[in-house]
Design a protein around this motif. Sequence first.
Motif, PDB file in Angstrom:
ATOM      1  N   TYR A  87      53.551  -3.296  27.388  1.00 31.69           N
ATOM      2  CA  TYR A  87      54.239  -2.167  28.006  1.00 31.69           C
ATOM      3  C   TYR A  87      53.380  -0.921  27.951  1.00 31.69           C
ATOM      4  CZ  TYR A  87      55.685  -1.270  23.146  1.00 31.69           C
ATOM      5  OH  TYR A  87      55.705  -1.048  21.794  1.00 31.69           O
ATOM      6  N   THR A  88      53.736   0.066  28.776  1.00 33.22           N
ATOM      7  CA  THR A  88      52.955   1.298  28.878  1.00 33.22           C
ATOM      8  C   THR A  88      53.859   2.503  28.673  1.00 33.22           C
ATOM      9  OG1 THR A  88      53.305   1.434  31.256  1.00 33.22           O
ATOM     10  CG2 THR A  88      51.347   0.246  30.529  1.00 33.22           C
ATOM     11  N   GLY A  89      53.242   3.670  28.586  1.00 32.43           N
ATOM     12  CA  GLY A  89      54.001   4.914  28.493  1.00 32.43           C
ATOM     13  C   GLY A  89      53.886   5.544  27.129  1.00 32.43           C
ATOM     14  N   GLU A  90      53.597   6.821  27.108  1.00 29.76           N
ATOM     15  CA  GLU A  90      53.495   7.566  25.862  1.00 29.76           C
ATOM     16  C   GLU A  90      54.867   7.700  25.221  1.00 29.76           C
ATOM     17  OE1 GLU A  90      51.388   8.947  22.911  1.00 29.76           O
ATOM     18  OE2 GLU A  90      50.446   8.405  24.813  1.00 29.76           O
ATOM     19  N   ILE A 101      57.396  -1.959  31.522  1.00 35.26           N
ATOM     20  CA  ILE A 101      56.774  -3.258  31.351  1.00 35.26           C
ATOM     21  C   ILE A 101      55.581  -3.388  32.283  1.00 35.26           C
ATOM     22  CG2 ILE A 101      57.134  -5.758  31.435  1.00 35.26           C
ATOM     23  CD1 ILE A 101      58.788  -4.208  29.295  1.00 35.26           C
ATOM     24  N   ASP A 102      54.433  -3.788  31.736  1.00 29.27           N
ATOM     25  CA  ASP A 102      53.221  -4.005  32.518  1.00 29.27           C
ATOM     26  C   ASP A 102      53.092  -5.490  32.853  1.00 29.27           C
ATOM     27  OD1 ASP A 102      50.744  -3.536  33.747  1.00 29.27           O
ATOM     28  OD2 ASP A 102      49.668  -3.857  31.859  1.00 29.27           O
ATOM     29  N   LYS A 103      53.087  -6.338  31.824  1.00 26.93           N
ATOM     30  CA  LYS A 103      52.973  -7.784  32.020  1.00 26.93           C
ATOM     31  C   LYS A 103      53.816  -8.515  30.989  1.00 26.93           C
ATOM     32  CE  LYS A 103      48.411  -7.812  34.049  1.00 26.93           C
ATOM     33  NZ  LYS A 103      47.095  -8.394  34.103  1.00 26.93           N
ATOM     34  N   ILE A 104      54.251  -9.714  31.384  1.00 28.61           N
ATOM     35  CA  ILE A 104      54.977 -10.601  30.483  1.00 28.61           C
ATOM     36  C   ILE A 104      54.287 -11.951  30.544  1.00 28.61           C
ATOM     37  CG2 ILE A 104      57.162 -11.772  30.006  1.00 28.61           C
ATOM     38  CD1 ILE A 104      58.578  -9.422  31.393  1.00 28.61           C
ATOM     39  N   MET A 128      53.993  -6.911  36.650  1.00 33.41           N
ATOM     40  CA  MET A 128      54.955  -5.996  37.249  1.00 33.41           C
ATOM     41  C   MET A 128      54.312  -5.053  38.268  1.00 33.41           C
ATOM     42  SD  MET A 128      57.449  -7.380  35.973  1.00 33.41           S
ATOM     43  CE  MET A 128      58.651  -6.386  36.795  1.00 33.41           C
ATOM     44  N   ALA A 129      53.044  -4.669  38.088  1.00 34.95           N
ATOM     45  CA  ALA A 129      52.382  -3.773  39.035  1.00 34.95           C
ATOM     46  C   ALA A 129      52.246  -4.422  40.408  1.00 34.95           C
ATOM     47  CB  ALA A 129      51.015  -3.360  38.508  1.00 34.95           C
ATOM     48  N   SER A 130      51.827  -5.686  40.424  1.00 33.04           N
ATOM     49  CA  SER A 130      51.675  -6.389  41.703  1.00 33.04           C
ATOM     50  C   SER A 130      52.937  -7.156  42.082  1.00 33.04           C
ATOM     51  CB  SER A 130      50.491  -7.358  41.638  1.00 33.04           C
ATOM     52  OG  SER A 130      50.751  -8.393  40.694  1.00 33.04           O
TER      53      SER A 130
END
Length: 184
Positions: A87-90, A101-104, A128-130
């Motif tokens: 996951y991402t985000g400060e 969520i970036d990838k699972i 999740m990005a693509s």
Amino acid sequence: MTHRRLPIRNTAVLIAAGVVSCLAATAQAQTTTSQMEGLKLSGDQPIQIQSDQLEIKEQEKKAFFTGNVQVVQGTTTVKAGKMTVLYTGEGSSVTSGNANIDKIFLDDTVFLTSGTQQATAEKGEFDMASQTFVLSGKQVVLSEGPNVFKGCKLTVLMETGQAKLDACGGRVEILLDPKSRPKQ
């Protein structure tokens, strides 16, 4: 390095992401492509995750679910031996529900079911990005009722439902039951 190890028994963690369901095709070839409406991203419903154990590494922005992992979103269920969430985000955290969520990654035999559709594979990955979902392994088996599809890699564009099943070096195998076609 901060990381927490939390045993989880029948405890739900909500994460916004997408999961999958069906395949319909009509020919035998090295690659089969089809439009699959049931495979579209469902970002408007929460996801419930259960596992025997959860380990969160906040600084690495990773969550590791292990042992009897079960993911449920609406009518779709995914089961696997383990799942890793990036996951991402400060300041974000999986446990507070504010993680992007970036990838699972799913491993140790993946089983997916939604309605009459089922799929099994050795591993799976959601990007999740693509908005792409990939099931892969020595043999990916998809079924819808009596119809069965076999290959080694299923790639699904979750936004559109378009999917492609690739062969295992030979040909994609498809078994279609004529009795499963809608009556006209």
